[in-house]
Write a protein that holds these residues in place. Structure first.
Motif, PDB file in Angstrom:
ATOM      1  N   MET A   1       0.827  -1.209   0.000  1.00 31.76           N
ATOM      2  CA  MET A   1       0.000   0.000   0.000  1.00 31.76           C
ATOM      3  C   MET A   1       0.861   1.257   0.000  1.00 31.76           C
ATOM      4  SD  MET A   1      -2.975  -1.107   2.715  1.00 31.76           S
ATOM      5  CE  MET A   1      -3.426   0.617   2.968  1.00 31.76           C
ATOM      6  N   LEU A   2       1.882   1.285   0.887  1.00 31.29           N
ATOM      7  CA  LEU A   2       2.742   2.463   0.960  1.00 31.29           C
ATOM      8  C   LEU A   2       3.622   2.575  -0.286  1.00 31.29           C
ATOM      9  CD1 LEU A   2       3.790   4.895   2.465  1.00 31.29           C
ATOM     10  CD2 LEU A   2       5.334   3.391   3.759  1.00 31.29           C
ATOM     11  N   SER A   3       4.142   1.438  -0.752  1.00 24.72           N
ATOM     12  CA  SER A   3       4.988   1.460  -1.948  1.00 24.72           C
ATOM     13  C   SER A   3       4.201   1.902  -3.166  1.00 24.72           C
ATOM     14  CB  SER A   3       5.587   0.067  -2.195  1.00 24.72           C
ATOM     15  OG  SER A   3       6.465  -0.297  -1.156  1.00 24.72           O
ATOM     16  N   ARG A   4       2.957   1.451  -3.252  1.00 24.92           N
ATOM     17  CA  ARG A   4       2.106   1.836  -4.384  1.00 24.92           C
ATOM     18  C   ARG A   4       1.851   3.339  -4.369  1.00 24.92           C
ATOM     19  NH1 ARG A   4      -3.632   1.947  -4.949  1.00 24.92           N
ATOM     20  NH2 ARG A   4      -4.296   1.736  -7.120  1.00 24.92           N
ATOM     21  N   ARG A   5       1.736   3.902  -3.178  1.00 23.08           N
ATOM     22  CA  ARG A   5       1.542   5.350  -3.073  1.00 23.08           C
ATOM     23  C   ARG A   5       2.792   6.093  -3.557  1.00 23.08           C
ATOM     24  NH1 ARG A   5      -1.946   8.672  -0.390  1.00 23.08           N
ATOM     25  NH2 ARG A   5      -1.171  10.696   0.312  1.00 23.08           N
ATOM     26  N   GLN A   6       3.961   5.507  -3.313  1.00 21.24           N
ATOM     27  CA  GLN A   6       5.211   6.136  -3.725  1.00 21.24           C
ATOM     28  C   GLN A   6       5.455   5.996  -5.218  1.00 21.24           C
ATOM     29  OE1 GLN A   6       8.172   4.269  -1.249  1.00 21.24           O
ATOM     30  NE2 GLN A   6       7.736   5.564   0.519  1.00 21.24           N
ATOM     31  N   THR A   7       5.149   4.813  -5.765  1.00 23.34           N
ATOM     32  CA  THR A   7       5.469   4.550  -7.171  1.00 23.34           C
ATOM     33  C   THR A   7       4.321   4.836  -8.120  1.00 23.34           C
ATOM     34  OG1 THR A   7       4.802   2.226  -6.913  1.00 23.34           O
ATOM     35  CG2 THR A   7       7.123   2.759  -6.511  1.00 23.34           C
ATOM     36  N   LYS A   8       3.099   5.055  -7.601  1.00 21.60           N
ATOM     37  CA  LYS A   8       1.917   5.366  -8.415  1.00 21.60           C
ATOM     38  C   LYS A   8       1.560   4.229  -9.377  1.00 21.60           C
ATOM     39  CE  LYS A   8       2.090   9.493  -6.575  1.00 21.60           C
ATOM     40  NZ  LYS A   8       1.148   9.881  -5.498  1.00 21.60           N
ATOM     41  N   GLN A   9       1.913   2.998  -9.030  1.00 25.10           N
ATOM     42  CA  GLN A   9       1.612   1.861  -9.887  1.00 25.10           C
ATOM     43  C   GLN A   9       0.258   1.243  -9.511  1.00 25.10           C
ATOM     44  OE1 GLN A   9       3.225   0.455 -12.446  1.00 25.10           O
ATOM     45  NE2 GLN A   9       5.039   1.766 -12.434  1.00 25.10           N
ATOM     46  N   PRO A  10      -0.573   0.876 -10.487  1.00 29.00           N
ATOM     47  CA  PRO A  10      -1.834   0.194 -10.171  1.00 29.00           C
ATOM     48  C   PRO A  10      -1.579  -1.244  -9.733  1.00 29.00           C
ATOM     49  CG  PRO A  10      -1.520   0.296 -12.541  1.00 29.00           C
ATOM     50  CD  PRO A  10      -0.407   1.099 -11.950  1.00 29.00           C
ATOM     51  N   LEU A  11      -2.529  -1.823  -9.022  1.00 30.06           N
ATOM     52  CA  LEU A  11      -2.370  -3.209  -8.578  1.00 30.06           C
ATOM     53  C   LEU A  11      -2.352  -4.183  -9.749  1.00 30.06           C
ATOM     54  CD1 LEU A  11      -4.515  -3.612  -5.331  1.00 30.06           C
ATOM     55  CD2 LEU A  11      -2.042  -3.731  -5.565  1.00 30.06           C
ATOM     56  N   GLY A  12      -3.279  -4.044 -10.662  1.00 27.31           N
ATOM     57  CA  GLY A  12      -3.320  -4.924 -11.813  1.00 27.31           C
ATOM     58  C   GLY A  12      -3.674  -6.354 -11.426  1.00 27.31           C
ATOM     59  N   ARG A  13      -3.600  -7.258 -12.415  1.00 31.11           N
ATOM     60  CA  ARG A  13      -3.972  -8.657 -12.176  1.00 31.11           C
ATOM     61  C   ARG A  13      -3.052  -9.318 -11.157  1.00 31.11           C
ATOM     62  NH1 ARG A  13      -4.520 -12.420 -17.359  1.00 31.11           N
ATOM     63  NH2 ARG A  13      -6.158 -10.846 -17.711  1.00 31.11           N
ATOM     64  N   GLN A  14      -1.733  -9.069 -11.254  1.00 26.96           N
ATOM     65  CA  GLN A  14      -0.792  -9.694 -10.330  1.00 26.96           C
ATOM     66  C   GLN A  14      -1.065  -9.260  -8.892  1.00 26.96           C
ATOM     67  OE1 GLN A  14       3.342  -9.108 -11.284  1.00 26.96           O
ATOM     68  NE2 GLN A  14       4.055  -9.764  -9.272  1.00 26.96           N
ATOM     69  N   GLY A  15      -1.314  -7.972  -8.703  1.00 30.25           N
ATOM     70  CA  GLY A  15      -1.549  -7.474  -7.359  1.00 30.25           C
ATOM     71  C   GLY A  15      -2.814  -8.038  -6.736  1.00 30.25           C
ATOM     72  N   TRP A  16      -3.905  -8.023  -7.488  1.00 33.90           N
ATOM     73  CA  TRP A  16      -5.163  -8.535  -6.950  1.00 33.90           C
ATOM     74  C   TRP A  16      -5.099 -10.044  -6.722  1.00 33.90           C
ATOM     75  CZ3 TRP A  16      -8.248  -5.458  -4.621  1.00 33.90           C
ATOM     76  CH2 TRP A  16      -8.408  -4.140  -5.049  1.00 33.90           C
ATOM     77  N   THR A  17      -4.429 -10.774  -7.625  1.00 35.51           N
ATOM     78  CA  THR A  17      -4.290 -12.222  -7.435  1.00 35.51           C
ATOM     79  C   THR A  17      -3.458 -12.525  -6.201  1.00 35.51           C
ATOM     80  OG1 THR A  17      -4.430 -12.570  -9.822  1.00 35.51           O
ATOM     81  CG2 THR A  17      -3.532 -14.374  -8.501  1.00 35.51           C
ATOM     82  N   GLY A  18      -2.346 -11.800  -6.039  1.00 40.09           N
ATOM     83  CA  GLY A  18      -1.514 -12.009  -4.858  1.00 40.09           C
ATOM     84  C   GLY A  18      -2.252 -11.688  -3.583  1.00 40.09           C
ATOM     85  N   LEU A  19      -3.019 -10.610  -3.594  1.00 38.42           N
ATOM     86  CA  LEU A  19      -3.812 -10.237  -2.429  1.00 38.42           C
ATOM     87  C   LEU A  19      -4.816 -11.324  -2.078  1.00 38.42           C
ATOM     88  CD1 LEU A  19      -5.301  -6.706  -1.820  1.00 38.42           C
ATOM     89  CD2 LEU A  19      -6.638  -8.745  -1.318  1.00 38.42           C
ATOM     90  N   ALA A  20      -5.498 -11.859  -3.105  1.00 39.56           N
ATOM     91  CA  ALA A  20      -6.497 -12.902  -2.864  1.00 39.56           C
ATOM     92  C   ALA A  20      -5.847 -14.172  -2.321  1.00 39.56           C
ATOM     93  CB  ALA A  20      -7.256 -13.198  -4.157  1.00 39.56           C
ATOM     94  N   LEU A  21      -4.672 -14.527  -2.878  1.00 41.27           N
ATOM     95  CA  LEU A  21      -3.987 -15.740  -2.422  1.00 41.27           C
ATOM     96  C   LEU A  21      -3.507 -15.589  -0.980  1.00 41.27           C
ATOM     97  CD1 LEU A  21      -1.919 -16.722  -5.589  1.00 41.27           C
ATOM     98  CD2 LEU A  21      -3.762 -18.047  -4.524  1.00 41.27           C
ATOM     99  N   LEU A  22      -2.940 -14.437  -0.646  1.00 41.60           N
ATOM    100  CA  LEU A  22      -2.446 -14.235   0.717  1.00 41.60           C
ATOM    101  C   LEU A  22      -3.597 -14.226   1.716  1.00 41.60           C
ATOM    102  CD1 LEU A  22      -0.247 -13.648   2.739  1.00 41.60           C
ATOM    103  CD2 LEU A  22      -0.318 -11.233   2.081  1.00 41.60           C
ATOM    104  N   ALA A  23      -4.620 -13.437   1.438  1.00 36.89           N
ATOM    105  CA  ALA A  23      -5.761 -13.373   2.354  1.00 36.89           C
ATOM    106  C   ALA A  23      -6.476 -14.721   2.435  1.00 36.89           C
ATOM    107  CB  ALA A  23      -6.729 -12.287   1.900  1.00 36.89           C
ATOM    108  N   GLY A  24      -6.685 -15.354   1.272  1.00 35.43           N
ATOM    109  CA  GLY A  24      -7.348 -16.662   1.269  1.00 35.43           C
ATOM    110  C   GLY A  24      -6.521 -17.725   1.951  1.00 35.43           C
TER     111      GLY A  24
END
Length: 298
Positions: free
Chosen positions: A89-112
């Motif tokens: 979250m903090l890094s994304r704020r610094q780099t202005k990069q969107p989450l995209g498919r990789q980010g959302w998939t990783g988030l779902a895998l970690l939380a799940g």
């Protein structure tokens, strides 16, 4: 799982994640002559951003210790692994990069993965083993593997070295979490006198300082993409091994539960790797070569 443990563990993960990003922002500018030396801590203490990151990490560790004092390490460790979500979250704020498919998939895998492991395993406290052999065998294996990884990291400083150092630090932090819980139990049994006359709190400090040097050396020589995933994945695995191995934590062991527990741990690791290597994480490429200040030329 009580709501209080959940709040403590997730808040600790938030502080740790934010703290790691701030530490790496500062450590990547440290001189390479400080690699794996306690001098790196002395140099970084002059950097306000690093001190802020350390402050957040200390708060996170304190909250994590409170969570470990109230819940099983096999329950708390997967929750602490979500620190990568907050780092992203903090890094994304610094780099202005969107989450995209990789980010959302990783988030779902970690939380799940965290949810699957906790729901399937249903971690419960038990009686810690009285066998010193098992106790020291598990700790010895963790510390020994960390030592081997650090030795190899010295030989491959700028290639696989950062990931090896981060893995070693994660193993030490996992053992530190286990000993932190033991220290809390001793305090509950006999107060501060019992704590000060036992070896666990001193080992906690030694492991914490050693892990800190390893982490800062990893942050110094590479981006978060190379170091933070290994650190975040190794710590809960080591902590769970200690919890089940000698702290008396119990997990369900029927075939279905074991399958979901394994799937949950796999999801956690894969999710951590996907999030940790996301383009939103700082690449650190702006400092391709660093030398000690004393060797710099005008």
């Amino acid at each position: 799982m009580s709501l209080q443990i959940l709040i403590l563990a997730v808040t600790a993960a938030c502080c740790l994640g934010f703290g790691f990003v701030l530490q790496q922002n500062a450590a990547q500018k440290a001189p390479l002559s400080d690699f794996l030396s306690p001098r790196i801590l002395l140099d970084l203490m002059k950097v306000p951003r690093w001190l802020g990151g350390i402050g957040l990490m200390v708060v996170g560790m304190a909250l994590g210790a409170m969570a470990l004092g109230q819940g099983e390490i096999s329950l708390v460790e997967p929750l602490l692994a979500t620190n990568l979500l907050f780092a992203l979250m903090l890094s994304r704020r610094q780099t202005k990069q969107p989450l995209g498919r990789q980010g959302w998939t990783g988030l779902a895998l970690l939380a799940g993965g965290v949810t699957a492991f906790i729901v399937a395993g249903q971690p419960q406290g038990g009686t810690a083993t009285d066998s010193p052999l098992r106790h020291w065998l598990i700790i010895g294996v963790m510390v020994g593997v960390a030592l081997v990884l650090t030795t190899y990291a010295k030989r491959s400083r700028l290639s696989s070295g950062p990931a090896l150092l981060a893995t070693a630090a994660g193993l030490l932090y996992g053992v530190q979490d286990a000993l932190t819980r033991m220290t809390g139990q001793r305090f509950a049994e006999g107060g501060m006198t019992e704590v000060l006359t036992s070896w666990q709190p001193y080992a906690v400090v030694a492991l914490g300082l050693t892990g800190l040097i390893l982490v800062q050396s990893a942050f110094e020589t590479a981006s978060l993409r190379m170091s933070l995933p290994a650190l975040t994945a190794a710590q809960p695995l080591a902590g769970i091994a200690c919890g089940v191995g000698f702290l008396g934590d119990r997990l369900r062991t029927d075939a279905g539960a074991l399958a979901w527990e394994a799937a949950g741990l796999a999801g956690i690791v894969v999710g951590i790797i996907m999030l940790g290597t996301h383009s939103a994480m700082p690449s650190g490429a702006a400092q391709p070569r660093r030398v000690a200040p004393a060797l710099q030329t005008p």
